[in-house]
Design a protein around this motif. Structure first.
Motif, PDB file in Angstrom:
ATOM      1  N   GLY A 195      20.563  50.357  31.552  1.00 38.55           N
ATOM      2  CA  GLY A 195      21.612  51.118  32.067  1.00 38.55           C
ATOM      3  C   GLY A 195      20.915  51.726  33.030  1.00 38.55           C
ATOM      4  O   GLY A 195      19.622  51.933  33.502  1.00 38.55           O
ATOM      5  N   ILE A 196      21.788  52.098  34.264  1.00 43.29           N
ATOM      6  CA  ILE A 196      21.334  52.498  35.487  1.00 43.29           C
ATOM      7  C   ILE A 196      22.275  53.537  35.936  1.00 43.29           C
ATOM      8  O   ILE A 196      23.231  53.508  36.014  1.00 43.29           O
ATOM      9  CB  ILE A 196      21.232  51.561  36.877  1.00 43.29           C
ATOM     10  CG1 ILE A 196      20.353  50.401  36.327  1.00 43.29           C
ATOM     11  CG2 ILE A 196      20.864  52.148  37.944  1.00 43.29           C
ATOM     12  CD1 ILE A 196      20.223  49.317  37.421  1.00 43.29           C
ATOM     13  N   ALA A 197      21.579  54.669  36.221  1.00 43.47           N
ATOM     14  CA  ALA A 197      22.241  55.913  36.694  1.00 43.47           C
ATOM     15  C   ALA A 197      22.102  55.926  38.166  1.00 43.47           C
ATOM     16  O   ALA A 197      20.592  56.066  38.720  1.00 43.47           O
ATOM     17  CB  ALA A 197      21.872  57.197  36.017  1.00 43.47           C
ATOM     18  N   PHE A 198      22.988  55.919  39.232  1.00 45.36           N
ATOM     19  CA  PHE A 198      22.811  55.720  40.539  1.00 45.36           C
ATOM     20  C   PHE A 198      23.293  56.950  41.168  1.00 45.36           C
ATOM     21  O   PHE A 198      24.718  56.918  41.427  1.00 45.36           O
ATOM     22  CB  PHE A 198      23.286  54.376  40.910  1.00 45.36           C
ATOM     23  CG  PHE A 198      23.348  54.182  42.370  1.00 45.36           C
ATOM     24  CD1 PHE A 198      22.318  54.837  43.432  1.00 45.36           C
ATOM     25  CD2 PHE A 198      24.423  53.183  43.002  1.00 45.36           C
ATOM     26  CE1 PHE A 198      22.523  54.602  44.724  1.00 45.36           C
ATOM     27  CE2 PHE A 198      24.073  52.731  44.330  1.00 45.36           C
ATOM     28  CZ  PHE A 198      23.129  53.636  45.101  1.00 45.36           C
ATOM     29  N   GLY A 199      22.339  58.008  41.584  1.00 44.89           N
ATOM     30  CA  GLY A 199      22.886  59.269  41.830  1.00 44.89           C
ATOM     31  C   GLY A 199      22.477  59.139  43.704  1.00 44.89           C
ATOM     32  O   GLY A 199      21.586  58.503  43.794  1.00 44.89           O
ATOM     33  N   ASN A 200      23.136  60.159  44.239  1.00 51.86           N
ATOM     34  CA  ASN A 200      22.670  60.490  45.531  1.00 51.86           C
ATOM     35  C   ASN A 200      21.239  60.937  45.523  1.00 51.86           C
ATOM     36  O   ASN A 200      20.607  60.587  46.706  1.00 51.86           O
ATOM     37  CB  ASN A 200      23.639  61.375  46.317  1.00 51.86           C
ATOM     38  CG  ASN A 200      25.161  60.889  46.589  1.00 51.86           C
ATOM     39  OD1 ASN A 200      25.262  59.795  47.233  1.00 51.86           O
ATOM     40  ND2 ASN A 200      26.264  61.331  45.864  1.00 51.86           N
ATOM     41  N   THR A 201      21.033  61.849  44.899  1.00 48.57           N
ATOM     42  CA  THR A 201      19.466  62.310  44.808  1.00 48.57           C
ATOM     43  C   THR A 201      18.710  61.664  44.091  1.00 48.57           C
ATOM     44  O   THR A 201      17.575  61.308  44.561  1.00 48.57           O
ATOM     45  CB  THR A 201      19.676  63.683  44.262  1.00 48.57           C
ATOM     46  OG1 THR A 201      20.944  64.628  45.063  1.00 48.57           O
ATOM     47  CG2 THR A 201      18.567  64.742  44.451  1.00 48.57           C
ATOM     48  N   THR A 202      18.908  61.345  42.692  1.00 49.50           N
ATOM     49  CA  THR A 202      18.079  60.487  41.936  1.00 49.50           C
ATOM     50  C   THR A 202      18.807  59.701  41.175  1.00 49.50           C
ATOM     51  O   THR A 202      19.986  59.630  40.756  1.00 49.50           O
ATOM     52  CB  THR A 202      17.364  61.523  40.816  1.00 49.50           C
ATOM     53  OG1 THR A 202      18.397  62.268  40.153  1.00 49.50           O
ATOM     54  CG2 THR A 202      16.665  62.635  41.352  1.00 49.50           C
ATOM     55  N   SER A 203      17.859  58.542  40.614  1.00 41.88           N
ATOM     56  CA  SER A 203      18.447  57.552  39.805  1.00 41.88           C
ATOM     57  C   SER A 203      17.417  57.330  38.805  1.00 41.88           C
ATOM     58  O   SER A 203      16.271  57.869  38.792  1.00 41.88           O
ATOM     59  CB  SER A 203      18.448  56.142  40.741  1.00 41.88           C
ATOM     60  OG  SER A 203      19.272  56.209  41.785  1.00 41.88           O
TER      61      SER A 203
END
Ligand SMILES: Nc1ncnc2c1ncn2[C@@H]1O[C@H](COP(=O)(O)OP(=O)(O)OP(=O)(O)O)[C@@H](O)[C@H]1O
Ligand SMILES: [Mg+2]
Lengths: 62, 572
Positions: free
Chosen positions: B24-32
């Protein structure tokens, strides 16, 4: 599916219940709203399986 | 500098082609972040080779050396023009559609045929190359994939990736393409608030997951805050409303501290430390101070040679910080209130709150949000619940859980299951229930906003021999406001006779209560000859055309009634 236990009792049948039948229909359910189910989680996948194979809940239980 | 080169994935072993390793990948503007599920089904967030579980979504180049994550982020001070940060929301958008505000302190996007791109020096000579947002995203995903492969000892082949609820189809397509270019198959893209709900649901039994409630998810990040109301019905999730505030988030809180410290510095040294490079340093350190304030009641900051050769050392206490940050907190609270309104619900209709995203670590934010709800409502955040999950990990965990659920599906299965023909469903506009008790109150069996077909079973005790009635109704929720008079503590009124004058000693408080009432009676079933101590079981089955099937029976006997209510002509 497990049943939910409800602590309060059902009311007594009113004395003036005079229908021959033991089931009386009063009104249909109100119209529904179309919305999007989020396609995620185990329960949704079970739903998708039922829908794609046109199965009912009881068929799915087996 | 040796850089942090991509971890070397294990030399491609002779794995047979069927072996799939998914994350699973959380792809955020700030952190991933990246997560996987253990063989016993638990989701775990993976630390990259630097030991970070929250990996800054930043790439930076020094010569041909590529930096990623925390190392790349530290380059925002000295190498800002060759450092790309806060780029997730640019993906799949035209240059004219993006808001580059957060790029002012790093490589600024440029317009190349409408595609947001960056001019970067990525070689050992001075050559500047133009790198599109798609290529940047690919690099970032490759680095995440490699870190996961390195950790797992197997080549990661696919991922479920989370995105905000307002990510457009074009953006999703761009994400899939960018991943594909990095040899990563996107199994599915899911929404961040749903991932957060899945992360919590994974700790529950199937029965607990099936409990119907409205869940409010507030995802408080670095550059933006998003909120959603998710109806959880029988373990299925429907997003009822979403709200977004771009420009609200952790960066705003960093700014509060930067301002606070700058003023202090000016007072001491008569120098404004807000020149470009000093400001970059101050920002980086202020963020650390802010994080410390989530745990302790005071925190220090320490920067050598901040400006004009002056060092800076200072301490700030949490109360001071909370006062300065009040405006930001107010805006977060408004966002939460707003999303509930958008769902056409009352705050009292919310049964559980999940705080997600890094900024949710902030104790005051958690307590301000908790204060909106009755005490019975669980607010899942570190400051309000000891057993809460790490809010920074929820998206990645949820994505990993979904990845493990669909790992064996082929692409066609997934496409079919996520197709509107399967996902779009009629949802009940009113709760369905029965009338119970001496006061004939409405008791919900099927909540409003349940997708149909749906089935629920309820069981009632029989308290006396005789006949009972099962009155199936639609309900309606009302908020009843009562004025309750509370006497001010310790000030017992001496003489009750002088009522008028005593009013000031009594506080009138409004008590708001959620009450369900009968909206309309749908059907009635008579059950004859039930025996005291027995149980009546009522099964309600609503079909996709809104036909209603009712079965009521006395458990363990032949006594029972079945009936059907046809759908209204022309409905669903
Ligand atoms: N312990 C903490 N206390 C307070 N704030 C924190 C803490 N940990 C992280 N943060 C803040 O959370 C923010 C990052 O949130 P998150 O990891 O959810 O990012 P994101 O989803 O990539 O953000 P966005 O897409 O909104 O920019 C940063 O501003 C960071 O400073
Ligand atoms: Mg986020």
């Amino acid at each position: 599916m497990a049943s939910v236990k409800i602590s309060k009792p059902l009311p007594a049948l009113p004395a003036d219940w005079n229908s021959e039948s033991s089931f009386i229909v009063h009104a249909p359910l109100s119209p529904a709203v179309h919305r999007n189910l989020s396609p995620a989680g185990p329960h949704f996948l079970a739903h998708a399986r039922r829908k794609r194979h046109s199965r009912t809940f009881s068929e799915d239980d087996r | 500098m040796s850089g942090n080169p991509s971890p070397s994935p294990p030399p491609d072993p002779e794995i047979d082609d069927d072996t799939k390793t998914v994350i699973g990948i959380a792809f955020g503007n700030t952190t991933s972040s990246i997560a996987y599920t253990t063989p016993d089904g638990k989701a775990e967030v993976i630390a990259n080779e630097e030991g970070d579980r929250q990996i800054p979504t930043v790439l930076s180049w020094v010569g041909s050396e590529e930096y990623h994550g925390t190392q790349a982020k530290s380059h925002l001070v000295r190498n800002s023009k060759n450092t790309v940060a806060y780029f997730r929301d640019f993906l799949g958008k035209k240059y004219s559609e993006i808001d580059p505000t957060n790029s002012h302190n790093s490589a600024h996007p440029v317009d190349i045929d409408g595609v947001p791109s960056f001019n970067l020096q990525q070689g050992d000579d001075e050559t500047v190359s133009t790198v599109s947002i798609n290529e940047i995203t690919t690099r970032h995903l490759i680095r995440l994939k490699d870190s996961a492969s390195d950790f797992l000892g197997r080549r990661v082949t696919g991922a479920v990736i989370t995105v905000p609820t307002d990510f457009s189809d074009t953006q999703k397509e761009a994400l899939v393409a960018a991943a594909k270019a990095g040899e990563l198959e996107v199994l599915q893209i899911i929404h961040e608030p749903v991932a957060a709900v899945l992360a919590y649901a994974a700790r529950q039994t199937p029965e607990e997951q099936g409990v119907d409630k409205n869940i409010l998810v507030a995802d408080l990040g670095g550059t933006r805050c998003d909120a959603a109301v998710v109806a959880s019905r029988g373990g299925m999730y429907t997003i009822l409303a979403t709200a977004h505030d771009y420009g609200l988030g952790g960066l705003k809180l960093d700014e509060v501290l930067v301002d606070h410290f700058s003023k202090e510095f000016i007072k001491k040294h008569k120098v404004d430390p807000r020149s470009e490079r000093s400001l970059a340093k101050l920002r980086l350190e202020a963020e650390g101070t802010k994080r410390t304030l989530s745990l302790g009641t005071s925190a220090t900051i320490s920067i050598e040679s901040l400006a004009d050769g002056y060092d800076f050392h200072s301490t700030v206490n949490r109360l001071r910080y909370e006062l300065s940050a009040k405006k930001v907190f107010d805006q977060i609270v408004s966002l939460v209130e707003n999303v509930v309104k958008k769902a056409e619900l009352d705050l009292l209709d919310i049964g559980e709150v999940i705080l997600s995203g890094g900024t949710s670590h902030t104790p005051k934010i958690a307590s301000r949000i908790a204060a909106l709800f009755p005490e019975s409502v669980t607010v899942n955040a570190p400051a309000t619940l000891a057993t809460a999950l790490n809010p920074s990990e929820l998206s990645a965990r949820g994505a990993a859980i979904q990845a493990s659920l669909i790992v064996e599906f082929d692409q066609e299965d997934i496409e079919q299951s996520t197709h509107p023909a399967v996902t779009v469903a009629p949802h009940l506009s009113h709760p369905i229930g029965v009338v119970i008790g001496e006061d004939n109150s409405f008791h919900t069996i099927l909540e409003a906003q349940t997708a149909v077909p749906a089935r629920r079973i309820a069981q009632f005790d029989v308290q006396a021999d005789g006949d009972v009635i099962v009155r199936i109704c639609e309900g309606i929720r009302e908020i009843v406001v009562e004025k309750v008079e509370r006497q001010v503590n310790g000030e017992k009124d001496e003489d009750d006779s002088e009522d008028e004058e005593d009013e000031e000693d009594e506080e009138e408080e409004e008590e708001r209560n959620r009450v369900l009432k009968v909206h309309k009676v749908i059907a009635e079933a008579a059950i004859r000859g039930a025996k005291k101590g027995g149980k009546v079981e009522v099964t309600i089955n609503v079909s996709s055309d809104l036909g209603l099937n009712v079965a009521a029976r006395v458990v363990g006997t032949q006594i029972g009634v079945r009936g059907e209510v046809s759908p209204e002509a022309g409905s669903a």
